[in-house]
Design a protein around this motif. Structure first.
Motif, short mmCIF file in Angstrom:
data_model
loop_
_atom_site.label_atom_id
_atom_site.label_comp_id
_atom_site.label_asym_id
_atom_site.label_seq_id
_atom_site.Cartn_x
_atom_site.Cartn_y
_atom_site.Cartn_z
N VAL A 1 -71.57 -19.26 83.80
CA VAL A 1 -71.03 -18.45 82.73
C VAL A 1 -70.65 -19.34 81.57
N ASP A 2 -71.02 -18.93 80.34
CA ASP A 2 -70.61 -19.64 79.14
C ASP A 2 -69.23 -19.14 78.75
N LEU A 3 -68.22 -19.97 78.95
CA LEU A 3 -66.85 -19.55 78.71
C LEU A 3 -66.60 -19.16 77.26
N LEU A 4 -67.36 -19.73 76.34
CA LEU A 4 -67.15 -19.44 74.92
C LEU A 4 -67.65 -18.05 74.53
N LYS A 5 -68.45 -17.43 75.38
CA LYS A 5 -68.95 -16.09 75.07
C LYS A 5 -68.05 -14.99 75.65
N LEU A 6 -67.00 -15.39 76.36
CA LEU A 6 -66.12 -14.41 76.97
C LEU A 6 -65.04 -13.95 76.00
N THR A 7 -64.64 -12.71 76.12
CA THR A 7 -63.49 -12.23 75.37
C THR A 7 -62.22 -12.80 76.01
N GLU A 8 -61.11 -12.65 75.32
CA GLU A 8 -59.84 -13.13 75.86
C GLU A 8 -59.55 -12.49 77.21
N LYS A 9 -59.80 -11.20 77.31
CA LYS A 9 -59.55 -10.48 78.56
C LYS A 9 -60.47 -10.98 79.67
N GLU A 10 -61.74 -11.22 79.33
CA GLU A 10 -62.70 -11.70 80.33
C GLU A 10 -62.33 -13.11 80.79
N PHE A 11 -61.89 -13.96 79.83
CA PHE A 11 -61.54 -15.33 80.20
C PHE A 11 -60.31 -15.37 81.09
N ASN A 12 -59.42 -14.40 80.94
CA ASN A 12 -58.21 -14.35 81.77
C ASN A 12 -58.53 -14.21 83.25
N GLN A 13 -59.73 -13.74 83.56
CA GLN A 13 -60.14 -13.64 84.96
C GLN A 13 -60.36 -15.02 85.57
N TYR A 14 -60.63 -16.01 84.72
CA TYR A 14 -60.87 -17.38 85.19
C TYR A 14 -59.64 -18.27 85.02
N ARG A 15 -58.83 -17.96 84.00
CA ARG A 15 -57.66 -18.79 83.72
C ARG A 15 -56.68 -18.73 84.88
N TRP A 16 -56.27 -19.88 85.33
CA TRP A 16 -55.29 -20.11 86.39
C TRP A 16 -55.87 -19.88 87.80
N SER A 17 -56.78 -18.91 87.96
CA SER A 17 -57.37 -18.71 89.28
C SER A 17 -58.55 -19.65 89.52
N ASP A 18 -59.32 -19.98 88.45
CA ASP A 18 -60.46 -20.90 88.57
C ASP A 18 -60.20 -22.19 87.80
N ILE A 19 -59.66 -22.05 86.60
CA ILE A 19 -59.41 -23.19 85.72
C ILE A 19 -57.96 -23.15 85.28
N THR A 20 -57.25 -24.23 85.52
CA THR A 20 -55.83 -24.25 85.16
C THR A 20 -55.49 -25.58 84.52
N THR A 21 -54.24 -25.72 84.10
CA THR A 21 -53.88 -26.91 83.35
C THR A 21 -52.42 -27.31 83.57
N GLU B 1 -60.36 -24.22 90.99
CA GLU B 1 -61.40 -25.22 91.23
C GLU B 1 -61.28 -26.41 90.29
N LEU B 2 -60.72 -26.17 89.09
CA LEU B 2 -60.65 -27.21 88.07
C LEU B 2 -59.24 -27.28 87.51
N LEU B 3 -58.67 -28.49 87.50
CA LEU B 3 -57.34 -28.73 86.96
C LEU B 3 -57.46 -29.72 85.81
N ILE B 4 -56.99 -29.30 84.63
CA ILE B 4 -57.01 -30.15 83.44
C ILE B 4 -55.59 -30.64 83.18
N LEU B 5 -55.42 -31.95 83.18
CA LEU B 5 -54.10 -32.56 82.99
C LEU B 5 -54.07 -33.30 81.66
N ASP B 6 -53.20 -32.86 80.77
CA ASP B 6 -53.09 -33.48 79.45
C ASP B 6 -51.86 -34.37 79.40
#
Length: 339
Positions: free
Chosen positions: A79-99, A178-183
């Motif tokens: 999936v191209d994350l940049l093509k997702l709407t805010e609502k669609e991306f929320n399905q991946y935020r924190w459950s698949d990709i978090t920070t 699956e992915l943790l981004i640490l800043d």
């Protein structure tokens, strides 16, 4: 190695009173599943902006100008994350990709107990976990980050900076991403606490296999944590490769300068030197290599700062090491990056 994230030609702009500033310029990189990839460089180089682009947290006056961010799911779909709407991306935020954000201690709500942060995070991201399940998972995660379960009943102001950072790390793992981004996860912590946090992250990675992207300006920690590193300068990735290759055999003058500046217990401090000069003004970039005005190759007359500059990363044979400098052989053939 199977990729989990592919960043392709990503550019991020910020509108300023003086014009459009390109903070991330045509960046491409792959992150393999189960890797720890570091993004290093001086402050202002674009590390945080790049990670924010992956997380879709760029807000006005910033915007993602172009590019693709391809997320490879476990089921093989992409999936191209940049093509997702805010609502669609929320399905991946924190459950698949978090920070874990920079100065993450400040994101805790001072009016809520720690347990409430976990319960509300699960509820906000459509988790099917009951409150009891959430708190049970929180207690398990606390043991991994070396916190006692009783901390769940505390308020943020009752915890030290290191304890709050560990709470945030546990919170980021709540929904098994699956992915943790640490800043800059060790910023504002004392040296002992920094290494304590790093050891915790290393063991979490060993036990779970979670992929991590680790942004830092602290070059001294790269060898102990990361598998591969991307070196950023003035909005570009100037070198990308395995830690041992970049550290021991740098292929870009900036990478070499960063590593040579790190103090060592094995030699005289006088053998270490800072990179001369300052990063360029991104609103007033001169043609050619952005590192040219600070580069020892240009100072020595080896390069004019223009003809040696590449417009895309070049792979050095089959080494999985990439650089933006066409004079990379001269960089490698010169004195070793680490004495």
């Amino acid at each position: 190695m199977e990729p989990i994230i592919e960043v392709r030609n990503l550019s991020i702009d910020f509108k300023t009173n003086s014009g459009m500033l390109r903070a991330v310029d045509n960046v491409s990189m792959n992150v393999g599943r189960g890797e720890i990839v570091g993004i290093i460089g001086e402050s202002g180089g674009g590390k945080t902006t790049l990670s924010s682009g992956i997380l879709q947290t760029i807000r006005a006056p910033g915007r993602i100008a172009e590019g693709e961010i391809i997320y490879h799911r476990k089921d093989g779909s992409q999936v191209d994350l940049l093509k997702l709407t805010e609502k669609e991306f929320n399905q991946y935020r924190w459950s698949d990709i978090t920070t874990v954000f920079q100065a993450a201690q400040n994101v805790l709500n001072p009016t809520l107990r720690i347990r409430d942060h976990f319960v509300e995070t699960a509820a906000a991201h459509d988790s099917q976990m009951s409150k009891e399940d959430v708190l049970k998972k929180a207690a398990e995660l606390f043991s991994k980050v070396r916190l006692e379960e009783r901390i769940l009943d505390s308020y943020p102001h009752q915890l030290s900076g290191g304890m709050k950072q560990r709470v945030i790390i546990a919170l980021s793992l709540l929904l098994s991403p699956e992915l943790l981004i640490l800043d800059e996860p060790t910023t504002a912590l004392d040296v002992i606490t920094q290494w304590y946090i790093l050891d915790i992250l290393r063991k979490i990675h060993e036990e779970s296999g979670i992929t991590m992207i680790f942004c830092t300006h602290d070059v001294s920690i790269i060898g102990s944590v990361m598998d591969r590193i991307a070196v950023m300068y003035a909005g570009q990735i100037v070198e990308y490769g395995r830690v041992e290759d970049v550290f021991l055999s740098s292929a870009h003058p900036y990478s070499k300068g960063l590593i040579k500046a790190v103090p060592s217990l094995r030699d005289d401090i006088t053998k270490r030197a800072a990179i001369p000069g300052y990063p360029p003004n991104l609103l007033e970039l001169a043609p050619g290599c952005r590192f040219g005005p600070r580069c020892y190759l240009k100072a020595a007359g080896v390069c004019d700062g223009i003809e040696g500059n590449l417009d895309h990363l070049q792979e050095l044979g089959d080494t999985e090491q990439y650089t933006l400098c066409s004079h990379w052989k001269k960089v490698k053939d010169s004195a070793a990056a680490v004495d």
